[in-house]
Write an enzyme that holds these catalytic residues in place. Structure first.
Site, mmCIF file in Angstrom:
data_model
loop_
_atom_site.group_PDB
_atom_site.id
_atom_site.type_symbol
_atom_site.label_atom_id
_atom_site.label_comp_id
_atom_site.label_asym_id
_atom_site.label_seq_id
_atom_site.Cartn_x
_atom_site.Cartn_y
_atom_site.Cartn_z
ATOM 1 C CE LYS A 136 37.413 39.018 44.912
ATOM 2 N NZ LYS A 136 36.871 40.321 44.412
ATOM 3 C CG HIS A 147 28.375 37.019 45.239
ATOM 4 N ND1 HIS A 147 28.988 36.630 44.084
ATOM 5 C CD2 HIS A 147 28.927 38.227 45.544
ATOM 6 C CE1 HIS A 147 29.858 37.550 43.699
ATOM 7 N NE2 HIS A 147 29.831 38.535 44.570
ATOM 8 C CB SER A 206 40.617 35.754 45.079
ATOM 9 O OG SER A 206 40.135 36.906 44.426
ATOM 10 C CB SER A 222 42.975 39.154 27.831
ATOM 11 O OG SER A 222 43.381 40.505 27.735
ATOM 12 C CG PHE A 223 44.368 39.432 34.503
ATOM 13 C CD1 PHE A 223 43.410 39.482 35.507
ATOM 14 C CD2 PHE A 223 45.621 39.969 34.766
ATOM 15 C CE1 PHE A 223 43.690 40.052 36.747
ATOM 16 C CE2 PHE A 223 45.913 40.525 35.997
ATOM 17 C CZ PHE A 223 44.947 40.566 36.991
ATOM 18 C CG MET A 240 41.127 43.924 37.325
ATOM 19 S SD MET A 240 40.289 42.456 36.738
ATOM 20 C CE MET A 240 38.715 43.167 36.358
#
Ligand SMILES: Nc1ncnc2c1ncn2[C@@H]1O[C@H](COP(=O)(O)O)[C@@H](OP(=O)(O)O)[C@H]1O
Ligand SMILES: O=[N+]([O-])c1ccc(OS(=O)(=O)O)cc1
Length: 296
Positions: free
Chosen positions: A49, A109, A139, A229-230, A257
């Site tokens: 995350k 990860h 998150s 961009s988000f 998202m």
């Protein structure tokens, strides 16, 4: 400790050196440890995350010279094999990586101490993205609520305790970031922060491009900034997990998202939790010069 909470902790299996990993990953551990890295591999490394998908999209845009059609060849989580991921009957992350022609971009990860040794031996490039612990926790909590193959996170106050104790997948956040921070000067590591990417995405993309040996002109740079961009990634079916079966990720519970901000922890932490967190954080982060931005 309540039996339900105990049950949730136990559904992670203790892997090597006390790091909880999903059971199927533990079952394949020998194969993952003996993974053969190649000298031209790029490994994207993050704590869960921390902005993995974001950096994957940025790297791919740079590698494909901004060609959006090429970036749409597959969902972002399928473009870069996730080396410790096992989800039968699909090929495992190791199998996907083995079948991939060089140069490969891979994802993990894993904390430093669990990384397959060949990555160090082959002197690969590592791109690490770190995100502040409080936002990672929030998150991760929402991700575990919607992810049907991970243990149910339970109520927030219980998850808060589990995260602080490092009883979540891939183990304690503190050890993860400290471990990668420590090796960054001994190996070829570009260490980035999610918060810096939020502050100045263009500058951070330039750093990534330079690390990858690419020179981006202004037009291409602006295109990558826009596309990653988000808001644009949230609407991009190749990034937002909309094609993932509901039995794996139920996006109606929480979108992948989700918010994409710095400081959402303030909407979750109580004052008492924040005080406890800070006290514990200070102890665990003592002796490192690694600092994080908790709000913008
Ligand atoms: N382009 C972008 N800009 C900012 N945040 C992004 C982003 N793409 C993904 N994220 C955020 O990164 C987190 C997912 O991380 P990962 O890819 O490592 O699983 C989510 O955080 P939130 O849950 O706080 O919104 C997600 O919204
Ligand atoms: O934290 N996890 O358990 C986790 C993280 C990433 C992940 O990969 S993804 O591409 O499905 O988001 C799966 C599980």
């Amino acid at each position: 400790m309540g039996s339900e909470l105990l049950q949730r902790i136990l559904s992670w299996v203790l892997a090597v050196e006390g790091i909880p990993l999903v059971q199927v990953t533990c079952n394949e551990w020998q194969r993952i440890q003996s993974f053969q890295a190649r000298p031209d591999d790029l490994l994207i490394c993050t704590y869960p995350k921390a902005g993995t998908t974001w950096i994957q999209e940025i790297v791919d845009m740079i590698q494909q010279d901004g060609d959006l059609e090429k970036c749409k060849r597959a969902p972002v989580h399928h473009r870069h094999p996730f080396i410790e991921w096992v989800r039968p009957p699909q090929p495992s992350g190791v199998e996907q990586a083995e079948a991939m022609p060089s140069p490969r971009t891979l994802k993990t990860h894993l904390p430093v101490k669990l990384l397959p040794p060949s990555f160090w031996e082959q002197q690969c490039k590592f791109l690490y993205v770190a995100r502040n612990a409080k936002d990672c926790m929030v998150s991760y909590y929402h991700f575990q609520r919607m992810n049907k193959v991970l243990p149910d996170p339970g109520p927030w106050h219980e998850y808060f305790e589990m995260f602080m104790a490092g009883k979540v997948g891939w183990g304690p956040w503190h050890d993860h970031v400290k471990g990668w921070w420590k090796v960054k000067d001994m190996h070829c590591v570009l260490f980035l922060f999610y918060e810096d990417m939020k502050k100045d995405l263009k500058r951070e993309i330039q750093k990534v491009a330079q690390f990858l040996g690419k020179n981006l002109d202004q037009e291409l740079l602006d295109k990558i900034v826009y596309h990653t961009s988000f808001d644009v990634m949230k609407d991009n079916p190749m990034a937002n997990r909309s094609g993932v079966p509901r039995s794996f990720m139920d996006l109606s519970i929480s979108p992948f998202m989700r918010k994409g901000t710095v400081g959402d922890w303030k909407n979750h932490f109580t004052v008492a939790q924040n005080e406890r967190f800070e006290e514990d954080y200070e102890k665990k982060m003592a002796g490192t010069n690694l600092t994080f931005c908790m709000e913008l």
